[in-house]
Scaffold this motif. Sequence first.
Motif, PDB file in Angstrom:
ATOM      1  N   UNK A   1       5.941 -68.576 -52.567  1.00 39.66           N
ATOM      2  CA  UNK A   1       7.249 -69.117 -52.954  1.00 39.66           C
ATOM      3  C   UNK A   1       8.380 -68.418 -52.213  1.00 39.66           C
ATOM      4  N   UNK A   2       9.503 -69.088 -52.127  1.00 40.20           N
ATOM      5  CA  UNK A   2      10.649 -68.560 -51.380  1.00 40.20           C
ATOM      6  C   UNK A   2      11.144 -67.239 -51.953  1.00 40.20           C
ATOM      7  N   UNK A   3      11.038 -67.053 -53.276  1.00 37.32           N
ATOM      8  CA  UNK A   3      11.521 -65.814 -53.885  1.00 37.32           C
ATOM      9  C   UNK A   3      10.738 -64.602 -53.387  1.00 37.32           C
ATOM     10  N   UNK A   4       9.491 -64.817 -52.984  1.00 33.64           N
ATOM     11  CA  UNK A   4       8.681 -63.735 -52.420  1.00 33.64           C
ATOM     12  C   UNK A   4       8.930 -63.620 -50.918  1.00 33.64           C
ATOM     13  N   UNK A   5       9.052 -64.743 -50.246  1.00 31.93           N
ATOM     14  CA  UNK A   5       9.300 -64.723 -48.799  1.00 31.93           C
ATOM     15  C   UNK A   5      10.572 -63.960 -48.467  1.00 31.93           C
ATOM     16  N   UNK A   6      11.567 -64.053 -49.325  1.00 30.83           N
ATOM     17  CA  UNK A   6      12.849 -63.403 -49.056  1.00 30.83           C
ATOM     18  C   UNK A   6      12.757 -61.874 -49.042  1.00 30.83           C
ATOM     19  N   UNK A   7      11.682 -61.344 -49.572  1.00 32.03           N
ATOM     20  CA  UNK A   7      11.523 -59.891 -49.652  1.00 32.03           C
ATOM     21  C   UNK A   7      11.042 -59.271 -48.344  1.00 32.03           C
ATOM     22  N   UNK A   8      10.596 -60.119 -47.409  1.00 30.88           N
ATOM     23  CA  UNK A   8       9.963 -59.618 -46.197  1.00 30.88           C
ATOM     24  C   UNK A   8      10.556 -60.269 -44.951  1.00 30.88           C
ATOM     25  N   UNK A   9      10.283 -59.644 -43.818  1.00 22.80           N
ATOM     26  CA  UNK A   9      10.661 -60.250 -42.550  1.00 22.80           C
ATOM     27  C   UNK A   9       9.723 -61.419 -42.256  1.00 22.80           C
ATOM     28  N   UNK A  10      10.111 -62.242 -41.294  1.00 25.25           N
ATOM     29  CA  UNK A  10       9.260 -63.366 -40.917  1.00 25.25           C
ATOM     30  C   UNK A  10       7.888 -62.913 -40.450  1.00 25.25           C
ATOM     31  N   UNK A  11       7.831 -61.814 -39.687  1.00 21.20           N
ATOM     32  CA  UNK A  11       6.563 -61.273 -39.209  1.00 21.20           C
ATOM     33  C   UNK A  11       5.705 -60.794 -40.368  1.00 21.20           C
ATOM     34  N   UNK A  12       6.329 -60.165 -41.354  1.00 21.93           N
ATOM     35  CA  UNK A  12       5.578 -59.674 -42.511  1.00 21.93           C
ATOM     36  C   UNK A  12       5.037 -60.823 -43.355  1.00 21.93           C
ATOM     37  N   UNK A  13       5.815 -61.897 -43.488  1.00 26.35           N
ATOM     38  CA  UNK A  13       5.356 -63.071 -44.237  1.00 26.35           C
ATOM     39  C   UNK A  13       4.169 -63.708 -43.529  1.00 26.35           C
ATOM     40  N   UNK A  14       4.245 -63.801 -42.198  1.00 16.02           N
ATOM     41  CA  UNK A  14       3.143 -64.384 -41.441  1.00 16.02           C
ATOM     42  C   UNK A  14       1.882 -63.552 -41.605  1.00 16.02           C
ATOM     43  N   UNK A  15       2.026 -62.226 -41.528  1.00 11.95           N
ATOM     44  CA  UNK A  15       0.866 -61.353 -41.705  1.00 11.95           C
ATOM     45  C   UNK A  15       0.300 -61.474 -43.118  1.00 11.95           C
ATOM     46  N   UNK A  16       1.182 -61.501 -44.117  1.00 10.32           N
ATOM     47  CA  UNK A  16       0.734 -61.637 -45.501  1.00 10.32           C
ATOM     48  C   UNK A  16      -0.030 -62.948 -45.698  1.00 10.32           C
ATOM     49  N   UNK A  17       0.447 -64.007 -45.105  1.00  9.17           N
ATOM     50  CA  UNK A  17      -0.226 -65.302 -45.202  1.00  9.17           C
ATOM     51  C   UNK A  17      -1.633 -65.226 -44.618  1.00  9.17           C
ATOM     52  N   UNK A  18      -1.749 -64.631 -43.440  1.00 10.25           N
ATOM     53  CA  UNK A  18      -3.059 -64.522 -42.786  1.00 10.25           C
ATOM     54  C   UNK A  18      -4.012 -63.638 -43.592  1.00 10.25           C
ATOM     55  N   UNK A  19      -3.475 -62.609 -44.235  1.00  5.24           N
ATOM     56  CA  UNK A  19      -4.299 -61.727 -45.070  1.00  5.24           C
ATOM     57  C   UNK A  19      -4.852 -62.492 -46.266  1.00  5.24           C
ATOM     58  N   UNK A  20      -3.982 -63.238 -46.927  1.00  2.00           N
ATOM     59  CA  UNK A  20      -4.403 -63.982 -48.117  1.00  2.00           C
ATOM     60  C   UNK A  20      -5.337 -65.137 -47.756  1.00  2.00           C
ATOM     61  N   UNK A  21      -5.202 -65.688 -46.556  1.00  2.00           N
ATOM     62  CA  UNK A  21      -6.121 -66.741 -46.113  1.00  2.00           C
ATOM     63  C   UNK A  21      -7.573 -66.276 -46.139  1.00  2.00           C
ATOM     64  N   UNK A  22      -7.764 -64.981 -45.921  1.00  2.00           N
ATOM     65  CA  UNK A  22      -9.118 -64.419 -45.853  1.00  2.00           C
ATOM     66  C   UNK A  22      -9.704 -64.104 -47.226  1.00  2.00           C
ATOM     67  N   UNK A  23      -8.939 -64.347 -48.293  1.00  2.00           N
ATOM     68  CA  UNK A  23      -9.350 -64.067 -49.672  1.00  2.00           C
ATOM     69  C   UNK A  23      -9.688 -62.587 -49.842  1.00  2.00           C
ATOM     70  N   UNK A  24      -8.688 -61.756 -50.144  1.00  4.13           N
ATOM     71  CA  UNK A  24      -8.898 -60.311 -50.221  1.00  4.13           C
ATOM     72  C   UNK A  24      -9.708 -59.838 -51.421  1.00  4.13           C
ATOM     73  N   UNK A  25     -10.039 -60.734 -52.330  1.00  4.30           N
ATOM     74  CA  UNK A  25     -10.807 -60.321 -53.503  1.00  4.30           C
ATOM     75  C   UNK A  25     -12.197 -59.811 -53.104  1.00  4.30           C
ATOM     76  N   UNK A  26     -12.763 -58.865 -53.874  1.00  7.12           N
ATOM     77  CA  UNK A  26     -14.163 -58.491 -53.648  1.00  7.12           C
ATOM     78  C   UNK A  26     -15.048 -59.733 -53.749  1.00  7.12           C
ATOM     79  N   UNK A  27     -16.137 -59.746 -52.996  1.00  2.00           N
ATOM     80  CA  UNK A  27     -16.962 -60.955 -52.929  1.00  2.00           C
ATOM     81  C   UNK A  27     -17.549 -61.353 -54.272  1.00  2.00           C
TER      82      UNK A  27
END
Length: 226
Positions: A164-190
Amino acid sequence: MTIDPIAIFRSPFKSKFGVPKQSGLVAELEGEIVFVPAYRNADALRGLEEFDYLWLIWEFSVNSHSANSLVVRPPLLGGNEKMGVFATRSPFRPNPLGLSSVRISHIDWDDSRGPVIHVQGADLMDGTPIYDIKPYVPYADSHPEARGGFTDTHVLKRLNVEIPSKVRRLFTGQQVLALTKILELDPRPHYHKDNQKTYGMPYGGYDIHFRVANGRVEVTDATREA
């Protein structure tokens, strides 16, 4: 042989939860290599600016127990199949050493902490001790025709991510992109498959809260780390 750290890695991750399981999976993820006082000398890095990538040799420093088995369960295989520890990159090894290839973003020669190497694509958490750094040499280190064992037959799955935008506003564009890619990989334990549970992942000074269901990661909010 006794070895001591030459540097400490600085990362948005204060814990290992969420850290990519391999270097290069999130190329946008930024980090810093800060040398210990004995090596804060530009002479030690002379010529490094002519390379694009580095090899880092580091320690799985937060593992709470030593390896007690010669077989492990790789997350890429769903945690259901055993492989020999030396056929994997499991952090639970006889000697808890990691090997990562990272891209050099730039070197800050004038930082008050001494020369600092800014890198991208690392899989190290904040505070990780680094024992050695070697330049990546394409003619010797690149083998595009090589077989990759079980990694050839098990493709990484990426999820859809909503931030959501309220979270995106907390980070730079580069940080949001990295966060998105991290979450795409499903960080939860298997072994975590609870579609109702809200997870918390420390990232960039915030605790990112998210849920995973039906191939989608939904970030609900972010709160300042205590």
